[in-house]
Design an enzyme around this catalytic site. Structure first.
Site, PDB file in Angstrom:
ATOM      1  N   TYR A  86       1.104  -0.896   0.430  1.00  0.00           N
ATOM      2  CA  TYR A  86      -0.529   0.038   0.494  1.00  0.00           C
ATOM      3  C   TYR A  86       1.383   1.715  -0.280  1.00  0.00           C
ATOM      4  O   TYR A  86       0.718   1.853  -0.887  1.00  0.00           O
ATOM      5  CB  TYR A  86      -0.964  -0.327   1.109  1.00  0.00           C
ATOM      6  CG  TYR A  86      -1.260   1.080   1.389  1.00  0.00           C
ATOM      7  CD1 TYR A  86      -2.986   1.930   0.323  1.00  0.00           C
ATOM      8  CD2 TYR A  86      -1.060   1.880   2.398  1.00  0.00           C
ATOM      9  CE1 TYR A  86      -3.537   2.691   1.111  1.00  0.00           C
ATOM     10  CE2 TYR A  86      -1.504   3.461   2.954  1.00  0.00           C
ATOM     11  CZ  TYR A  86      -2.748   3.988   1.988  1.00  0.00           C
ATOM     12  OH  TYR A  86      -3.439   5.371   2.394  1.00  0.00           O
ATOM     13  N   LYS A 127       1.338   3.628  -3.169  1.00  0.00           N
ATOM     14  CA  LYS A 127       1.280   5.476  -2.624  1.00  0.00           C
ATOM     15  C   LYS A 127       2.640   6.216  -3.633  1.00  0.00           C
ATOM     16  O   LYS A 127       2.040   7.682  -2.846  1.00  0.00           O
ATOM     17  CB  LYS A 127       0.545   5.354  -1.204  1.00  0.00           C
ATOM     18  CG  LYS A 127      -0.632   5.267  -0.887  1.00  0.00           C
ATOM     19  CD  LYS A 127      -1.922   5.522  -2.083  1.00  0.00           C
ATOM     20  CE  LYS A 127      -2.446   7.039  -0.922  1.00  0.00           C
ATOM     21  NZ  LYS A 127      -3.172   7.288  -2.460  1.00  0.00           N
TER      22      LYS A 127
END
Lengths: 870, 310
Positions: B123, B127
Site C-alpha cells: 500500500y 501510494k
C-alpha cells in the site's frame, strides 16, 4: 608528484584544493597539496597542520565555517595528496617545509596555528619562527615531549616494531587510527580520510612519521623536538587553546598536563568522552570558532593575571584569631551509645595543627599551586588538611562522595590532582581509578606536620590564586569542576556569615558535609554526627540530638532528606534530647527547597528554630537565603519561591533564548527567563571546560546595571556584616553567571524557580517550565510525584507527565482514570500520562529529581522503545 | 468516509461538486459511477472541472502488488493525465504519511519526500510512487499538491475504527510492546477541512507534500482505548512484545501472500510497526501554508463517535 584529491569527497569543496610549489631547505622544488578557503578579505590566516596518519581533509569543517578567516591547511610532503619525495621527512624538514609553503603563499598579517597529533610540534616550530605574525595557537591531542610518567604507548611501540607491516605494506595503522573515532566515522567520511593512502607506496609517509617519533635520545629528531618544547616559553603572551579528547590512548591526559605547564596561560577544554579523532568526535570546530572570536582580536594583547589587593580576611583567620582559645572547635561523634564523643580539637590545637601541616606539606615537596585531592570523610582530619592546604597555597580538589563511583572517577580524572590524600578506602579508590597522582595516607599527615614544625611559616597565597576545585552534582548534566579563588572563598564565607546572622556564641551541628569544613572559618565550634556521606538520609533524630547535646548547639545544618528522616524518627526522642533540640535557634538546609509538608513535620522537633533555605548553585552559593517559615505560607505563584537575593548578590532574569556570548537586557518582573547572578563570592568558573566557561560566565566589563533597579528597594538584613573588618568594596565582580535555572521575580523582588533551562518544554505554542504542571498533577489524589518533560524536537515538543504513587498502577501508560484526572488538573496540553514505580533523585542531595533521566525514559517509551530502568 | 466528508465540506463552501465513485454515494451531488482504472470513465469525470481531489485508493494491509499498483499508481496516472488534458488547474492528491516511512519512528518531523524503495507495505509503496507521479507535474498550468492525513477516524470509518472495533469484539486485538508509542491521528472533519483548505491554497503549495493531523499525539493505547470506549467496548489489555508482533506479522504476510487471501490478516509487519513506533508530525508549516487549524479536538471527536454508535 602532488595530486588533487578526488572531487567527490564528502564535505570537501574541490575549489579549496590547490597545488603549491616551493623550494625546500635542500634547494629542491617540491609540490604540496594545500586547502585554501581563499577568503582574502579576512581578519587573518588560520594555518592548520594535520598529524599522522591524516591529511588536510580533517580541517574541511574549519574551512567551511570560519568565514572571517582565510583557512589554509597543508598536506605534509609524503602525506595526503602532496608530493612523494622518495626519502623520509623528519620533524626539522616538516617545520622548514611548512615555512616554505607559507612563504610561497605570501601569507601576511595575523596567523593562528591549529594542529593535531604530530602536527603539534610542527606547528609550534613554525610558530616560534614567526612570532611577529602569531595571533594564537590551538593544539589538540598532541605533545612536544613525553611526560615522565608516560610509558611509550603500546600502539606506538607495536607500530614502531613492525613498521613495514603495520604502516606501509598494510593499512593497519591507518585503519586503526581512523577506527579510534567515537562514535565511528560514517562510511563517506572514512573514505575521505583513507583516500590518499590507498597503496603501500602512498603510505610511505605514514611509516616515516611513526619512525620519526623520537622515543630515545639518540633519535635524529630528539634535539629538534626538545628545542620546540623549550621554545614554548616564547609564547607566553600568545592566546592559546588546548583541546583534548580525554579517551585518547596515545596522547593521554598526561600530555595535556605537560602542555598546560608549558603554556600555563592557555585556555583548556577537555572532552571527557572524546578520543584521538577529536575533530570528528566533538563540536571542536564550533569551539574553535567561538574561541577565536572571543580570544583572538587579530592584534596581540599581553595576557596578564591581575592579583588585586586583599578585600577580606584570609579564610583561616577566624581560627588564627582564636589561637589561644581552649574551647572545642570540632567534635566528632561516633555511633556507639556508650562513648559518643570520639575525638575533639580545640581552636588553639586546630590553629597549631593547620600551621604545622601547612609547613609539612611544603617540606614534603608539595608546591603552592599544586593540586591535592581529598578523599577523607568530613571531620577533624579533613578540616585540618583543607585549611593547611589553603594556608600553603595548595589547591584543594574536593570531590564529593555523593557523586557516585563513576562521577568520582570522572571528577578526579578531569581535575587531575598531583596528590591524593585519603584514608585506606580513599587510597584504594584512587588506586583503582589509576590516577597518575602521588597517593598520601591520611595517617602520614601527622608525620608531615611534625616535619614542618621547625620550618618558617610559608608565604600566604595571593587573593586571586586558585584555592579549591569543587564539583557540580551532575543532576544537570555531567559533573563539572568549579574553581574558587581565595578571594571568592572569603567572600562566600562573609556572605554566609551575614546571611545566617552568625554570632560568636553560635555552635553548629553539621549534618551536611560541605558545611563541616566551613564552620571554623565562621569562627564557631561544630560537631559532626557519625554519617555515611553517601547515605546522609540515615541520620536519625536521636543522633542529631546527641550531637546537639555534646556542644550545646544553636544551629543545625542539614539537607531536606536528613530533615525528613529526623521528622520520621522524632517520636523516639527522650526528654533531655528533646530539650537539646529546643535550644536550636536556626536550621539551615541546602540542596533542595523545604516543602511545606516537611516544614510542618519538622517544626515541632525544633520548636524555637528559624528555618533557612539557601538557594544557589555550586558556582555561586548562596544566591538567596529564604526563611522557610515565611515561604511555606505563600505558594500562590508559579514555581518554588526561594526568597530575595542577598544584598551582596545581583540577580536578573534574562531571555532563555540568549545565544552564548551575548548579554541580553533583563526581563521585567513576572516574566519567565534564565536566572543570571553576579557577586563577589561567584566562583572563577569551570575547570578545563573552556566552552562551558565561555557560555556560563559572561565577563562583561561594560557592565549593565539595569537589573539592579528592581532590587534596590530590597531591605538590607541587619546580619549582612562581613566577618572581617575590611568590608566588601563598593565595586562588584564583573563576571555574570548564567545559572541554567529558569524562573521569575515577583513584585516584591522574590525569586521563583521553575526548573532548568534544559528541562523547559519547547512546545509549538511556546516555551514553558515544568514546575507548574507538576504541582497541578501532584494535586491529583494518588499521585505522589509528577515530572513534566518535553519529548520531540525543540520548538515542536509534546508534553508528557510522568507520575508515581502507590495507587496509580504500574502500566507504562496510565489507566483511563489517572489519565483523565491528570489531564483535568493540568492546564497545559498533555500528550501522554505515563506511570513509573519510582522517580529517580540525584545521589548527592538525595532530593533533586533527576529530570534528565526521566526525560530520556519518557522519550524512549514514547518512541515505542522498551522501557529502560529508572 | 473521508471522501463523503470532503464532498460535503467543499459543497458547503460553495463549489459545484461532482463525485466519481465505484458505488452509489447517496450524496446530493452530480455523480459518475466507475473505476479510476478505466480511462474512459476518468476522462468523462474530469471534463469541465476546475479542480480534482483524488482520494480513491486500494487500502488494505495485505494483497498482491499488482492490485495495489493497478489502482493506486495506474489509477492516479489516468486521473492526472486526464486532468491535465481537460485543463484542470488544481489537483490535490490524498496521500499517506507511510509513503516516507521506513519503519523508523517519526518524532515531530515535517513531511519527508516520498521514498517508495524504503516503504514497508505494498500500500505504502504504491501510494509513494503515485505521489511522486503527481508532484513531478509541479510547475505547470495545473497546481499539484499531496496531502497526507495521518490515521483518519470518525463516525462511519471503515478503516481504523471499524477494524479496531471488530478486533476488540472478536477478542483478537492486542497491544504491542508497552503501548506507549506516541501516534498522531486526524478526526475526519478536520481532514476534510484541511483538504478543502489545500484546494483553496493549491497555487501557493504547488509541488509540496504536507502531513495533516489533529496535532494531538497520544500513546497508541490511549487512542485505541478512546475509540473502543466510544464504540461501547472495553479495550483488552493483552500485550504482545514488539519483536513477536513483527515476527508474527511477517509470517502472516507470507501465508496470506502464498494463499492469495484477500481477507484482513490479523497482523502485518507494517501494522506492527505502525502500532509500536512513534508517528507524530510537525504541524506548524502545514497549518501556516493551509491557513487551517483543526476545529474538532480528539476529545470532542470521541464524543461525536460515541453519539454515532449510540
Amino acid at each position: 608528484m602532488a595530486r588533487l584529491p578526488p572531487r567527490d569527497l564528502i564535505g570537501l569543496d574541490p575549489a579549496w584544493s590547490n597545488l603549491v610549489s616551493a623550494i625546500d631547505a635542500d634547494g629542491v622544488k617540491r609540490t604540496w597539496h594545500v586547502l585554501d578557503s581563499g577568503r582574502e578579505s579576512a581578519r587573518g590566516t588560520v594555518l592548520c597542520i594535520h598529524g599522522n596518519p591524516n591529511w588536510s581533509y580533517m580541517w574541511r569543517g574549519l574551512a567551511q565555517s570560519l568565514t572571517d578567516w582565510r583557512v589554509i591547511a597543508v598536506d605534509a610532503l609524503n602525506m595526503g595528496f602532496s608530493e612523494r619525495t622518495g626519502g623520509p621527512r623528519r620533524l626539522a624538514d616538516h617545520i622548514s617545509d611548512l615555512a616554505a609553503v607559507t612563504r610561497a603563499l605570501d601569507i601576511e598579517g595575523p596567523v593562528i596555528t591549529i594542529a593535531h597529533d604530530w602536527g603539534g610540534p610542527i606547528s609550534m616550530g613554525w610558530a616560534q619562527q614567526n612570532l611577529d605574525q602569531l595571533a594564537g595557537v590551538v593544539l589538540m591531542n598532541t605533545g612536544v615531549a613525553r611526560p615522565l610518567a608516560v610509558k611509550v604507548p603500546p600502539l606506538i611501540s607495536i607500530a614502531r616494531a613492525t613498521l613495514r607491516a603495520t604502516c606501509k605494506t598494510t593499512p593497519m595503522f591507518l585503519h586503526g587510527a581512523l577506527r579510534m573515532a567515537r562514535p565511528q566515522l560514517t562510511r563517506e567520511v572514512y573514505r575521505g580520510y583513507a583516500a590518499p593512502y590507498r597503496t603501500a607506496a602512498l603510505r610511505t609517509g605514514v611509516r616515516d612519521f611513526v619512525e620519526d617519533i623520537p622515543i630515545e635520545q639518540t633519535h635524529e629528531s630528539f634535539e629538534t623536538l626538545a628545542g620546540v618544547a623549550a621554545g614554548l616559553d616564547k609564547l607566553q603572551d600568545v592566546p592559546a587553546l588546548l583541546m583534548w579528547g580525554a579517551k585518547d590512548i596515545i596522547f593521554s591526559d598526561a600530555f595535556l598536563h605537560d602542555l598546560m605547564q608549558r603554556l600555563p596561560h592557555a585556555d583548556v577544554h577537555r572532552y571527557p568522552d572524546a578520543g584521538h579523532q577529536i575533530v570528528e568526535d566533538t563540536d571542536a570546530i564550533d569551539l574553535i570558532d567561538t574561541w577565536i572570536n572571543d580570544r583572538v582580536s587579530g592584534a596581540r594583547v599581553p595576557i596578564s593575571t591581575p592579583n588585586g589587593p586583599r578585600t577580606s580576611a584570609p579564610i583561616w583567620s577566624a581560627v588564627e584569631l582564636r589561637r589561644n582559645d581552649d574551647a572545642k572547635a570540632i567534635i566528632e561523634m561516633r555511633s556507639k551509645a556508650t562513648e559518643r564523643v570520639e575525638r575533639s580539637i580545640s581552636f588553639g590545637q586546630l590553629d597549631e595543627r593547620v600551621q604545622s601541616l601547612a609547613r609539612g606539606l611544603l617540606v614534603a615537596g608539595i608546591r603552592p599551586g599544586d593540586r591535592l585531592a581529598t578523599l577523607v570523610p568530613p571531620g577533624i582530619d579533613l578540616t585540618v588538611l583543607v585549611y593547611a592546604c589553603l594556608r600553603a597555597g595548595i589547591i584543594v580538589v574536593a570531590p564529593d562522595a555523593g557523586l557516585g563511583l563513576d562521577g568520582l572517577r570522572r571528577a578526579l580524572r578531569s581535575s587531575r590532582p598531583d596528590y591524593v590524600v585519603g584514608d585506606w578506602r580513599g587510597l584504594l579508590l584512587a588506586k583503582s581509578l589509576r590516577l597518575p597522582a602521588t597517593r598520601l595516607r591520611l595517617s602520614s599527615l601527622d608525620e608531615l606536620a611534625g616535619s614542618g614544625s621547625t620550618v618558617t611559616t610559608p608565604a600566604e597565597p595571593l587573593p586571586d590564586d586558585p584555592a579549591v576545585v569543587v564539583f557540580t552534582s551532575g543532576s544537570t548534566g555531567p559533573s563539572k569542576g568549579v574553581v574558587y579563588t581565595h578571594r571568592q572563598l572569603e567572600a562566600q564565607r562573609d556572605a554566609l556569615h551575614g546571611a545566617f546572622g552568625i554570632e560568636p556564641s553560635d555552635k553548629a551541628v553539621v549534618a551536611f558535609a560541605p558545611f563541616a569544613v566551613l564552620a571554623p572559618a565562621l569562627g564557631i565550634p561544630s560537631v559532626v554526627p557519625p554519617m555515611d556521606v553517601t547515605k546522609p538520609a540515615k541520620l536519625t533524630a536521636q543522633t542529631i540530638a546527641d550531637a546537639a547535646t555534646a556542644i550545646e548547639a544553636t544551629i543545625v545544618f542539614a539537607s531536606p532528606a536528613v530533615l525528613t528522616n529526623i521528622a520520621a524518627t522524632s517520636d523516639d526522642l527522650q526528654g533531655p534530647s528533646r530539650s537539646a533540640l529546643q535550644s536550636i535557634r536556626a536550621v539551615a538546609t541546602a540542596g533542595a527547597p523545604v516543602s511545606p509538608q516537611l516544614l510542618a513535620a519538622i517544626q515541632p522537633v525544633f520548636p524555637n528554630a528559624h528555618f533557612f533555605t539557601p538557594y544557589g548553585m555550586t558556582e555561586l552559593m548562596p544566591v538567596t537565603i529564604a526563611s522557610a517559615n515565611e515561604i511555606g505560607a505563600d505558594a500562590s505563584d508559579a514555581g518554588v519561591c526561594v526568597g530575595q537575593p542577598l544584598a551582596t548578590v545581583d540577580l536578573t532574569i534574562r531571555p532563555i533564548t540568549a545565544p552564548s556570548g551575548t548579554f541580553p537586557d533583563p526581563l521585567a518582573a513576572g516574566m519567565l527567563g534564565e536566572v543570571w547572578v553576579r557577586a563577589n563570592h561567584l566562583s572563577q568558573g569551570y575547570d578545563h571546560l573552556w566552552r562551558n566557561q565561555s557560555h556560563a560566565f559572561t565577563n562583561d566589563s561594560s557592565v549593565n546595571h539595569k537589573g539592579q533597579a528592581a532590587l534596590s528597594a530590597k531591605p538590607t538584613k541587619s546580619g549582612d556584616i562581613p566577618l572581617a573588618a575590611s568590608t566588601i568594596g563598593p565595586t562588584r565582580a564583573a563576571s555574570w553567571h548564567r545559572s541554567g535555572d529558569v524562573g521569575h521575580l515577583d513584585e516584591f523582588g522574590r525569586l521563583w524557580i521553575e526548573g532548568r533551562v534544559d528541562h523547559l518544554i519547547h512546545a509549538a505554542t511556546g516555551v514553558f517550565a515544568p514546575v507548574e504542571t507538576e504541582l497541578q498533577a501532584e494535586s491529583v489524589s494518588g499521585v505522589d510525584h509528577a515530572v513534566a518533560v518535553g519529548v520531540g524536537p525543540i520548538g515542536n515538543q509534546q508534553l508528557a507527565v510522568v507520575v508515581a504513587g502507590e495507587s496509580v498502577g504500574s502500566t507504562v501508560v496510565a489507566d483511563a482514570l489517572v489519565t483523565a484526572a491528570v489531564r483535568a488538573a493540568v492546564s497545559a496540553e498533555i500528550a501522554a500520562v505515563l506511570v513509573t514505580p519510582t522517580i529517580p533523585v540525584d545521589r548527592r542531595h538525595n532530593s533533586k529529581i533527576d529530570r534528565t533521566r526521566v526525560q530520556k525514559w519518557a522519550e524512549t517509551v514514547l518512541r515505542g522503545g522498551k522501557p529502560p530502568r529508572l | 468516509m473521508l471522501g463523503r466528508a470532503v464532498a460535503q465540506t467543499i459543497g458547503r463552501n460553495g463549489h459545484t461538486v461532482t463525485v466519481l465513485q465505484r458505488r452509489p454515494s447517496g450524496l446530493d451531488y452530480a455523480e459518475i459511477q466507475g473505476d479510476i482504472t478505466d480511462q474512459q470513465v476518468v476522462r468523462s469525470a474530469v471534463k469541465d472541472q476546475q479542480a480534482v481531489i483524488h482520494l480513491a485508493a486500494r487500502v488494505s494491509p495485505a494483497g498482491r502488488w499488482r492490485d495495489f499498483a493497478d489502482v493506486n499508481i495506474g489509477g492516479t496516472s489516468n486521473l492526472i493525465n486526464a486532468s491535465q488534458q481537460a485543463g484542470v488547474t488544481r489537483f490535490v492528491y490524498v496521500s499517506s504519511p507511510s509513503v516516507a516511512s521506513s519503519g523508523k519512528a517519526h518524532i515531530g518531523e515535517s513531511a519527508l519526500p516520498a521514498d517508495p524503495a524504503s516503504t514497508r507495505s505494498y500500500y505504502a509503496r504504491s501510494k509513494a510512487e503515485a505521489e511522486q507521479l503527481v508532484l513531478a507535474r509541479a510547475g505547470g498550468e495545473m497546481a499539484v499538491t499531496a496531502v497526507r492525513p495521518h490515521l483518519v477516524w470518525g463516525p462511519g470509518d471503515e478503516q481504523l475504527v471499524a477494524r479496531v472495533v471488530r478486533r476488540a469484539t472478536s477478542g483478537s486485538l492486542r497491544l504491542i510492546g508497552s503501548g506507549a508509542a506516541l501516534v498522531d491521528s486526524t478526526y475526519v472533519d478536520n481532514a476534510a477541512d484541511a483538504l478543502a483548505a489545500a484546494l483553496d491554497q493549491a497555487p501557493a503549495i504547488d509541488g509540496q507534500a504536507l502531513v495533516i493531523s489533529n496535532g494531538e499525539p497520544r500513546p497508541v493505547t490511549e487512542l485505541l482505548r478512546g475509540l473502543c470506549d466510544a464504540a461501547g467496548f472495553e479495550l483488552p489489555m493483552r500485550c504482545v512484545p514488539t519483536w513477536a508482533a513483527k515476527a508474527g506479522g511477517a509470517l502472516v504476510e507470507a501465508v496470506w501472500a502464498a494463499g492469495r487471501l484477500t481477507t484482513d490478516p490479523p497482523m502485518t509487519r507494517f501494522l506492527a510497526e505502525q502500532l509500536s513506533t512513534a508517528h507524530w508530525y510537525d504541524q506548524r508549516l502545514t497549518r501556516e501554508l493551509l491557513d487551517w487549524t483543526p476545529t474538532v479536538s480528539i476529545d470532542d471527536g470521541l464524543a461525536r463517535l460515541a453519539d454515532w454508535y449510540r
